[in-house]
Design an enzyme around this catalytic site. Structure first.
Site, PDB file in Angstrom:
ATOM      1  N   ARG A 279     -42.421   2.390  -4.323  1.00 25.92           N
ATOM      2  CA  ARG A 279     -42.699   1.668  -3.079  1.00 25.92           C
ATOM      3  C   ARG A 279     -42.066   2.433  -1.933  1.00 25.92           C
ATOM      4  O   ARG A 279     -40.865   2.404  -1.726  1.00 25.92           O
ATOM      5  CB  ARG A 279     -42.115   0.244  -3.164  1.00 25.92           C
ATOM      6  N   HIS A 283     -40.374  -3.954   1.225  1.00 26.12           N
ATOM      7  CA  HIS A 283     -40.954  -4.949   0.316  1.00 26.12           C
ATOM      8  C   HIS A 283     -41.981  -5.804   1.037  1.00 26.12           C
ATOM      9  O   HIS A 283     -43.019  -6.157   0.483  1.00 26.12           O
ATOM     10  CB  HIS A 283     -39.843  -5.839  -0.244  1.00 26.12           C
ATOM     11  N   TYR A 292     -30.514  -1.181   1.814  1.00 32.07           N
ATOM     12  CA  TYR A 292     -30.187  -0.961   0.405  1.00 32.07           C
ATOM     13  C   TYR A 292     -30.557   0.425  -0.114  1.00 32.07           C
ATOM     14  O   TYR A 292     -30.294   0.743  -1.264  1.00 32.07           O
ATOM     15  CB  TYR A 292     -30.827  -2.036  -0.478  1.00 32.07           C
TER      16      TYR A 292
END
Length: 380
Positions: A279, A283, A292
């Protein structure tokens, strides 16, 4: 997973079972024609352009939210391309826009969910063979198994076993529909997914569990929430054959999905595919991946762009030239403009539908709520 299991005690005459992954990897792979390869590239370009445009639409206020799929175009287009929309049924999550596009779903009707015009999309699931968009993590997996088991019941009722060639029976190769359900590495940790895999294996339901392992369960990397090393390795515990494939190679995805569908269609029960991809973006449009992971980590983990990788392959094989690529991009841009105009033209749904479509037969409590809503919202 590669080591055959030993026969059970007291059953020495039974041969060791074939390694589970070989049940799928040993199936023949039909080569794709030059025309199909060009079609796959055109689909990937259309999906890439629509995906990046949808993010811009959210920033512009055209839609309130969207789940990007940048980097997952090969996994989605390749698997969706393999579906037989005359008999199969696909059960998506909220991130399968590429699958929907490859299946020929009307994209304005699909994007209506992201505009919050209608939950699940305005397209007809029965006609398109794509179930309503599912926002619950792992929520569509049990639905897929239920539908798949229904196929086995319909195929065996009064006609003999599915997959037989006895005159007068339904042959699996011609009649058995297969369910394909999508979920990610994060959703694989949900209890519903394990229940669904066990249920499907016990009942030999024709369902393909298609796992897009994009490296992240929102903000948690795969290695911190998937025990056993991979999602595919878990399938052996349920007696389900599995393939772990390069999810950034669209040709490999098409061939693996066709193998899994053929396995299920022949009455052999479920199969699992774990497509390894990445990805590349957030998200969702409300996520900040910089909290993160660093940009360096993102670049290192993403690997080669699946679209550019396929482009170079087509050039090297002489299947397409620069004129074709320019034409494909122009078509993608024109399509995006049409979809944007269609989304802008979508009106609000009648507010009364939130009461009308709850139960087949209304209840006193629901009637009272509807009456109060009408009294307080006469302008709606």
């Amino acid at each position: 997973m590669d080591t055959p299991l030993s026969p059970a005690a007291g059953n020495d005459a039974a041969p060791p079972p074939e390694p589970l992954h070989e049940q799928l990897s040993g199936l023949p792979a039909e080569p794709l024609t030059a025309g199909q390869l060009r079609e796959l590239y055109s689909l990937m370009v259309a999906v890439r352009h629509l995906d990046t445009s949808a993010i811009a639409w959210q920033r512009q206020g055209l839609i309130p939210g969207y789940a990007p799929e940048l980097g997952q175009e090969a996994a989605q287009v390749g698997s969706g391309y393999a579906v037989d929309t005359a008999r199969d049924f696909v059960f998506p999550t909220y991130r399968e826009m590429g699958v929907a596009r490859a299946m020929g779903v009307d994209m304005v009707a699909y994007m209506s969910t992201h505009k919050a015009t209608w939950h699940g999309g305005l397209y007809d699931p029965r006609e398109s063979r794509l179930a309503p968009i599912q926002a619950v993590v792992g929520g569509s997996v049990l639905h897929a198994v239920g539908w798949a088991h229904g196929q086995t019941l319909a195929g065996t009722a009064g006609t003999g076993a599915v997959g037989t060639n006895t005159p007068g029976t339904n042959t699996a190769d011609h009649t058995l529909g297969v369910a394909m359900t999508y979920f990610g590495d994060g959703a694989s940790s949900q209890g519903d997914v394990h229940e669904a895999m066990n249920f499907a294996a016990v009942l030999k339901a024709p369902v393909v569990f298609f796992v897009q392992n994009n490296g992240w369960a929102i903000s948690v990397p795969t290695e911190r929430q998937v025990a056993g090393g991979s999602v595919a390795s878990r399938a052996a515990g349920y007696g389900i054959p599995a393939l772990r494939i390069d999810g950034n190679d669209v040709v490999s995805v098409v061939q693996a999905t066709r193998k899994a569908l053929a396995h299920c269609r022949a009455g052999n029960g479920p199969a699992l595919i774990e497509a390894m991809t990445y990805r590349r973006g957030p998200h969702s449009t409300s996520d900040d991946p910089g909290r993160y992971r660093s940009l360096n980590e993102e670049r290192d983990g993403a690997g080669e762009d699946p679209l550019e990788r396929f482009r170079q392959r087509l050039l090297a094989d002489g299947v397409a030239d620069d004129a074709f690529f320019a034409e494909a991009l122009a078509a993608a841009k024109a399509e995006e403009e049409e979809i944007r105009a269609g989304i802008q033209a979508l009106g609000s749904r009648p507010g009364s539908e939130m009461f009308d479509l709850v139960f087949q037969e209304t209840t006193p409590a629901l009637q009272a709520q509807a009456a109060n809503w009408r009294k307080e919202s006469e302008h709606v």
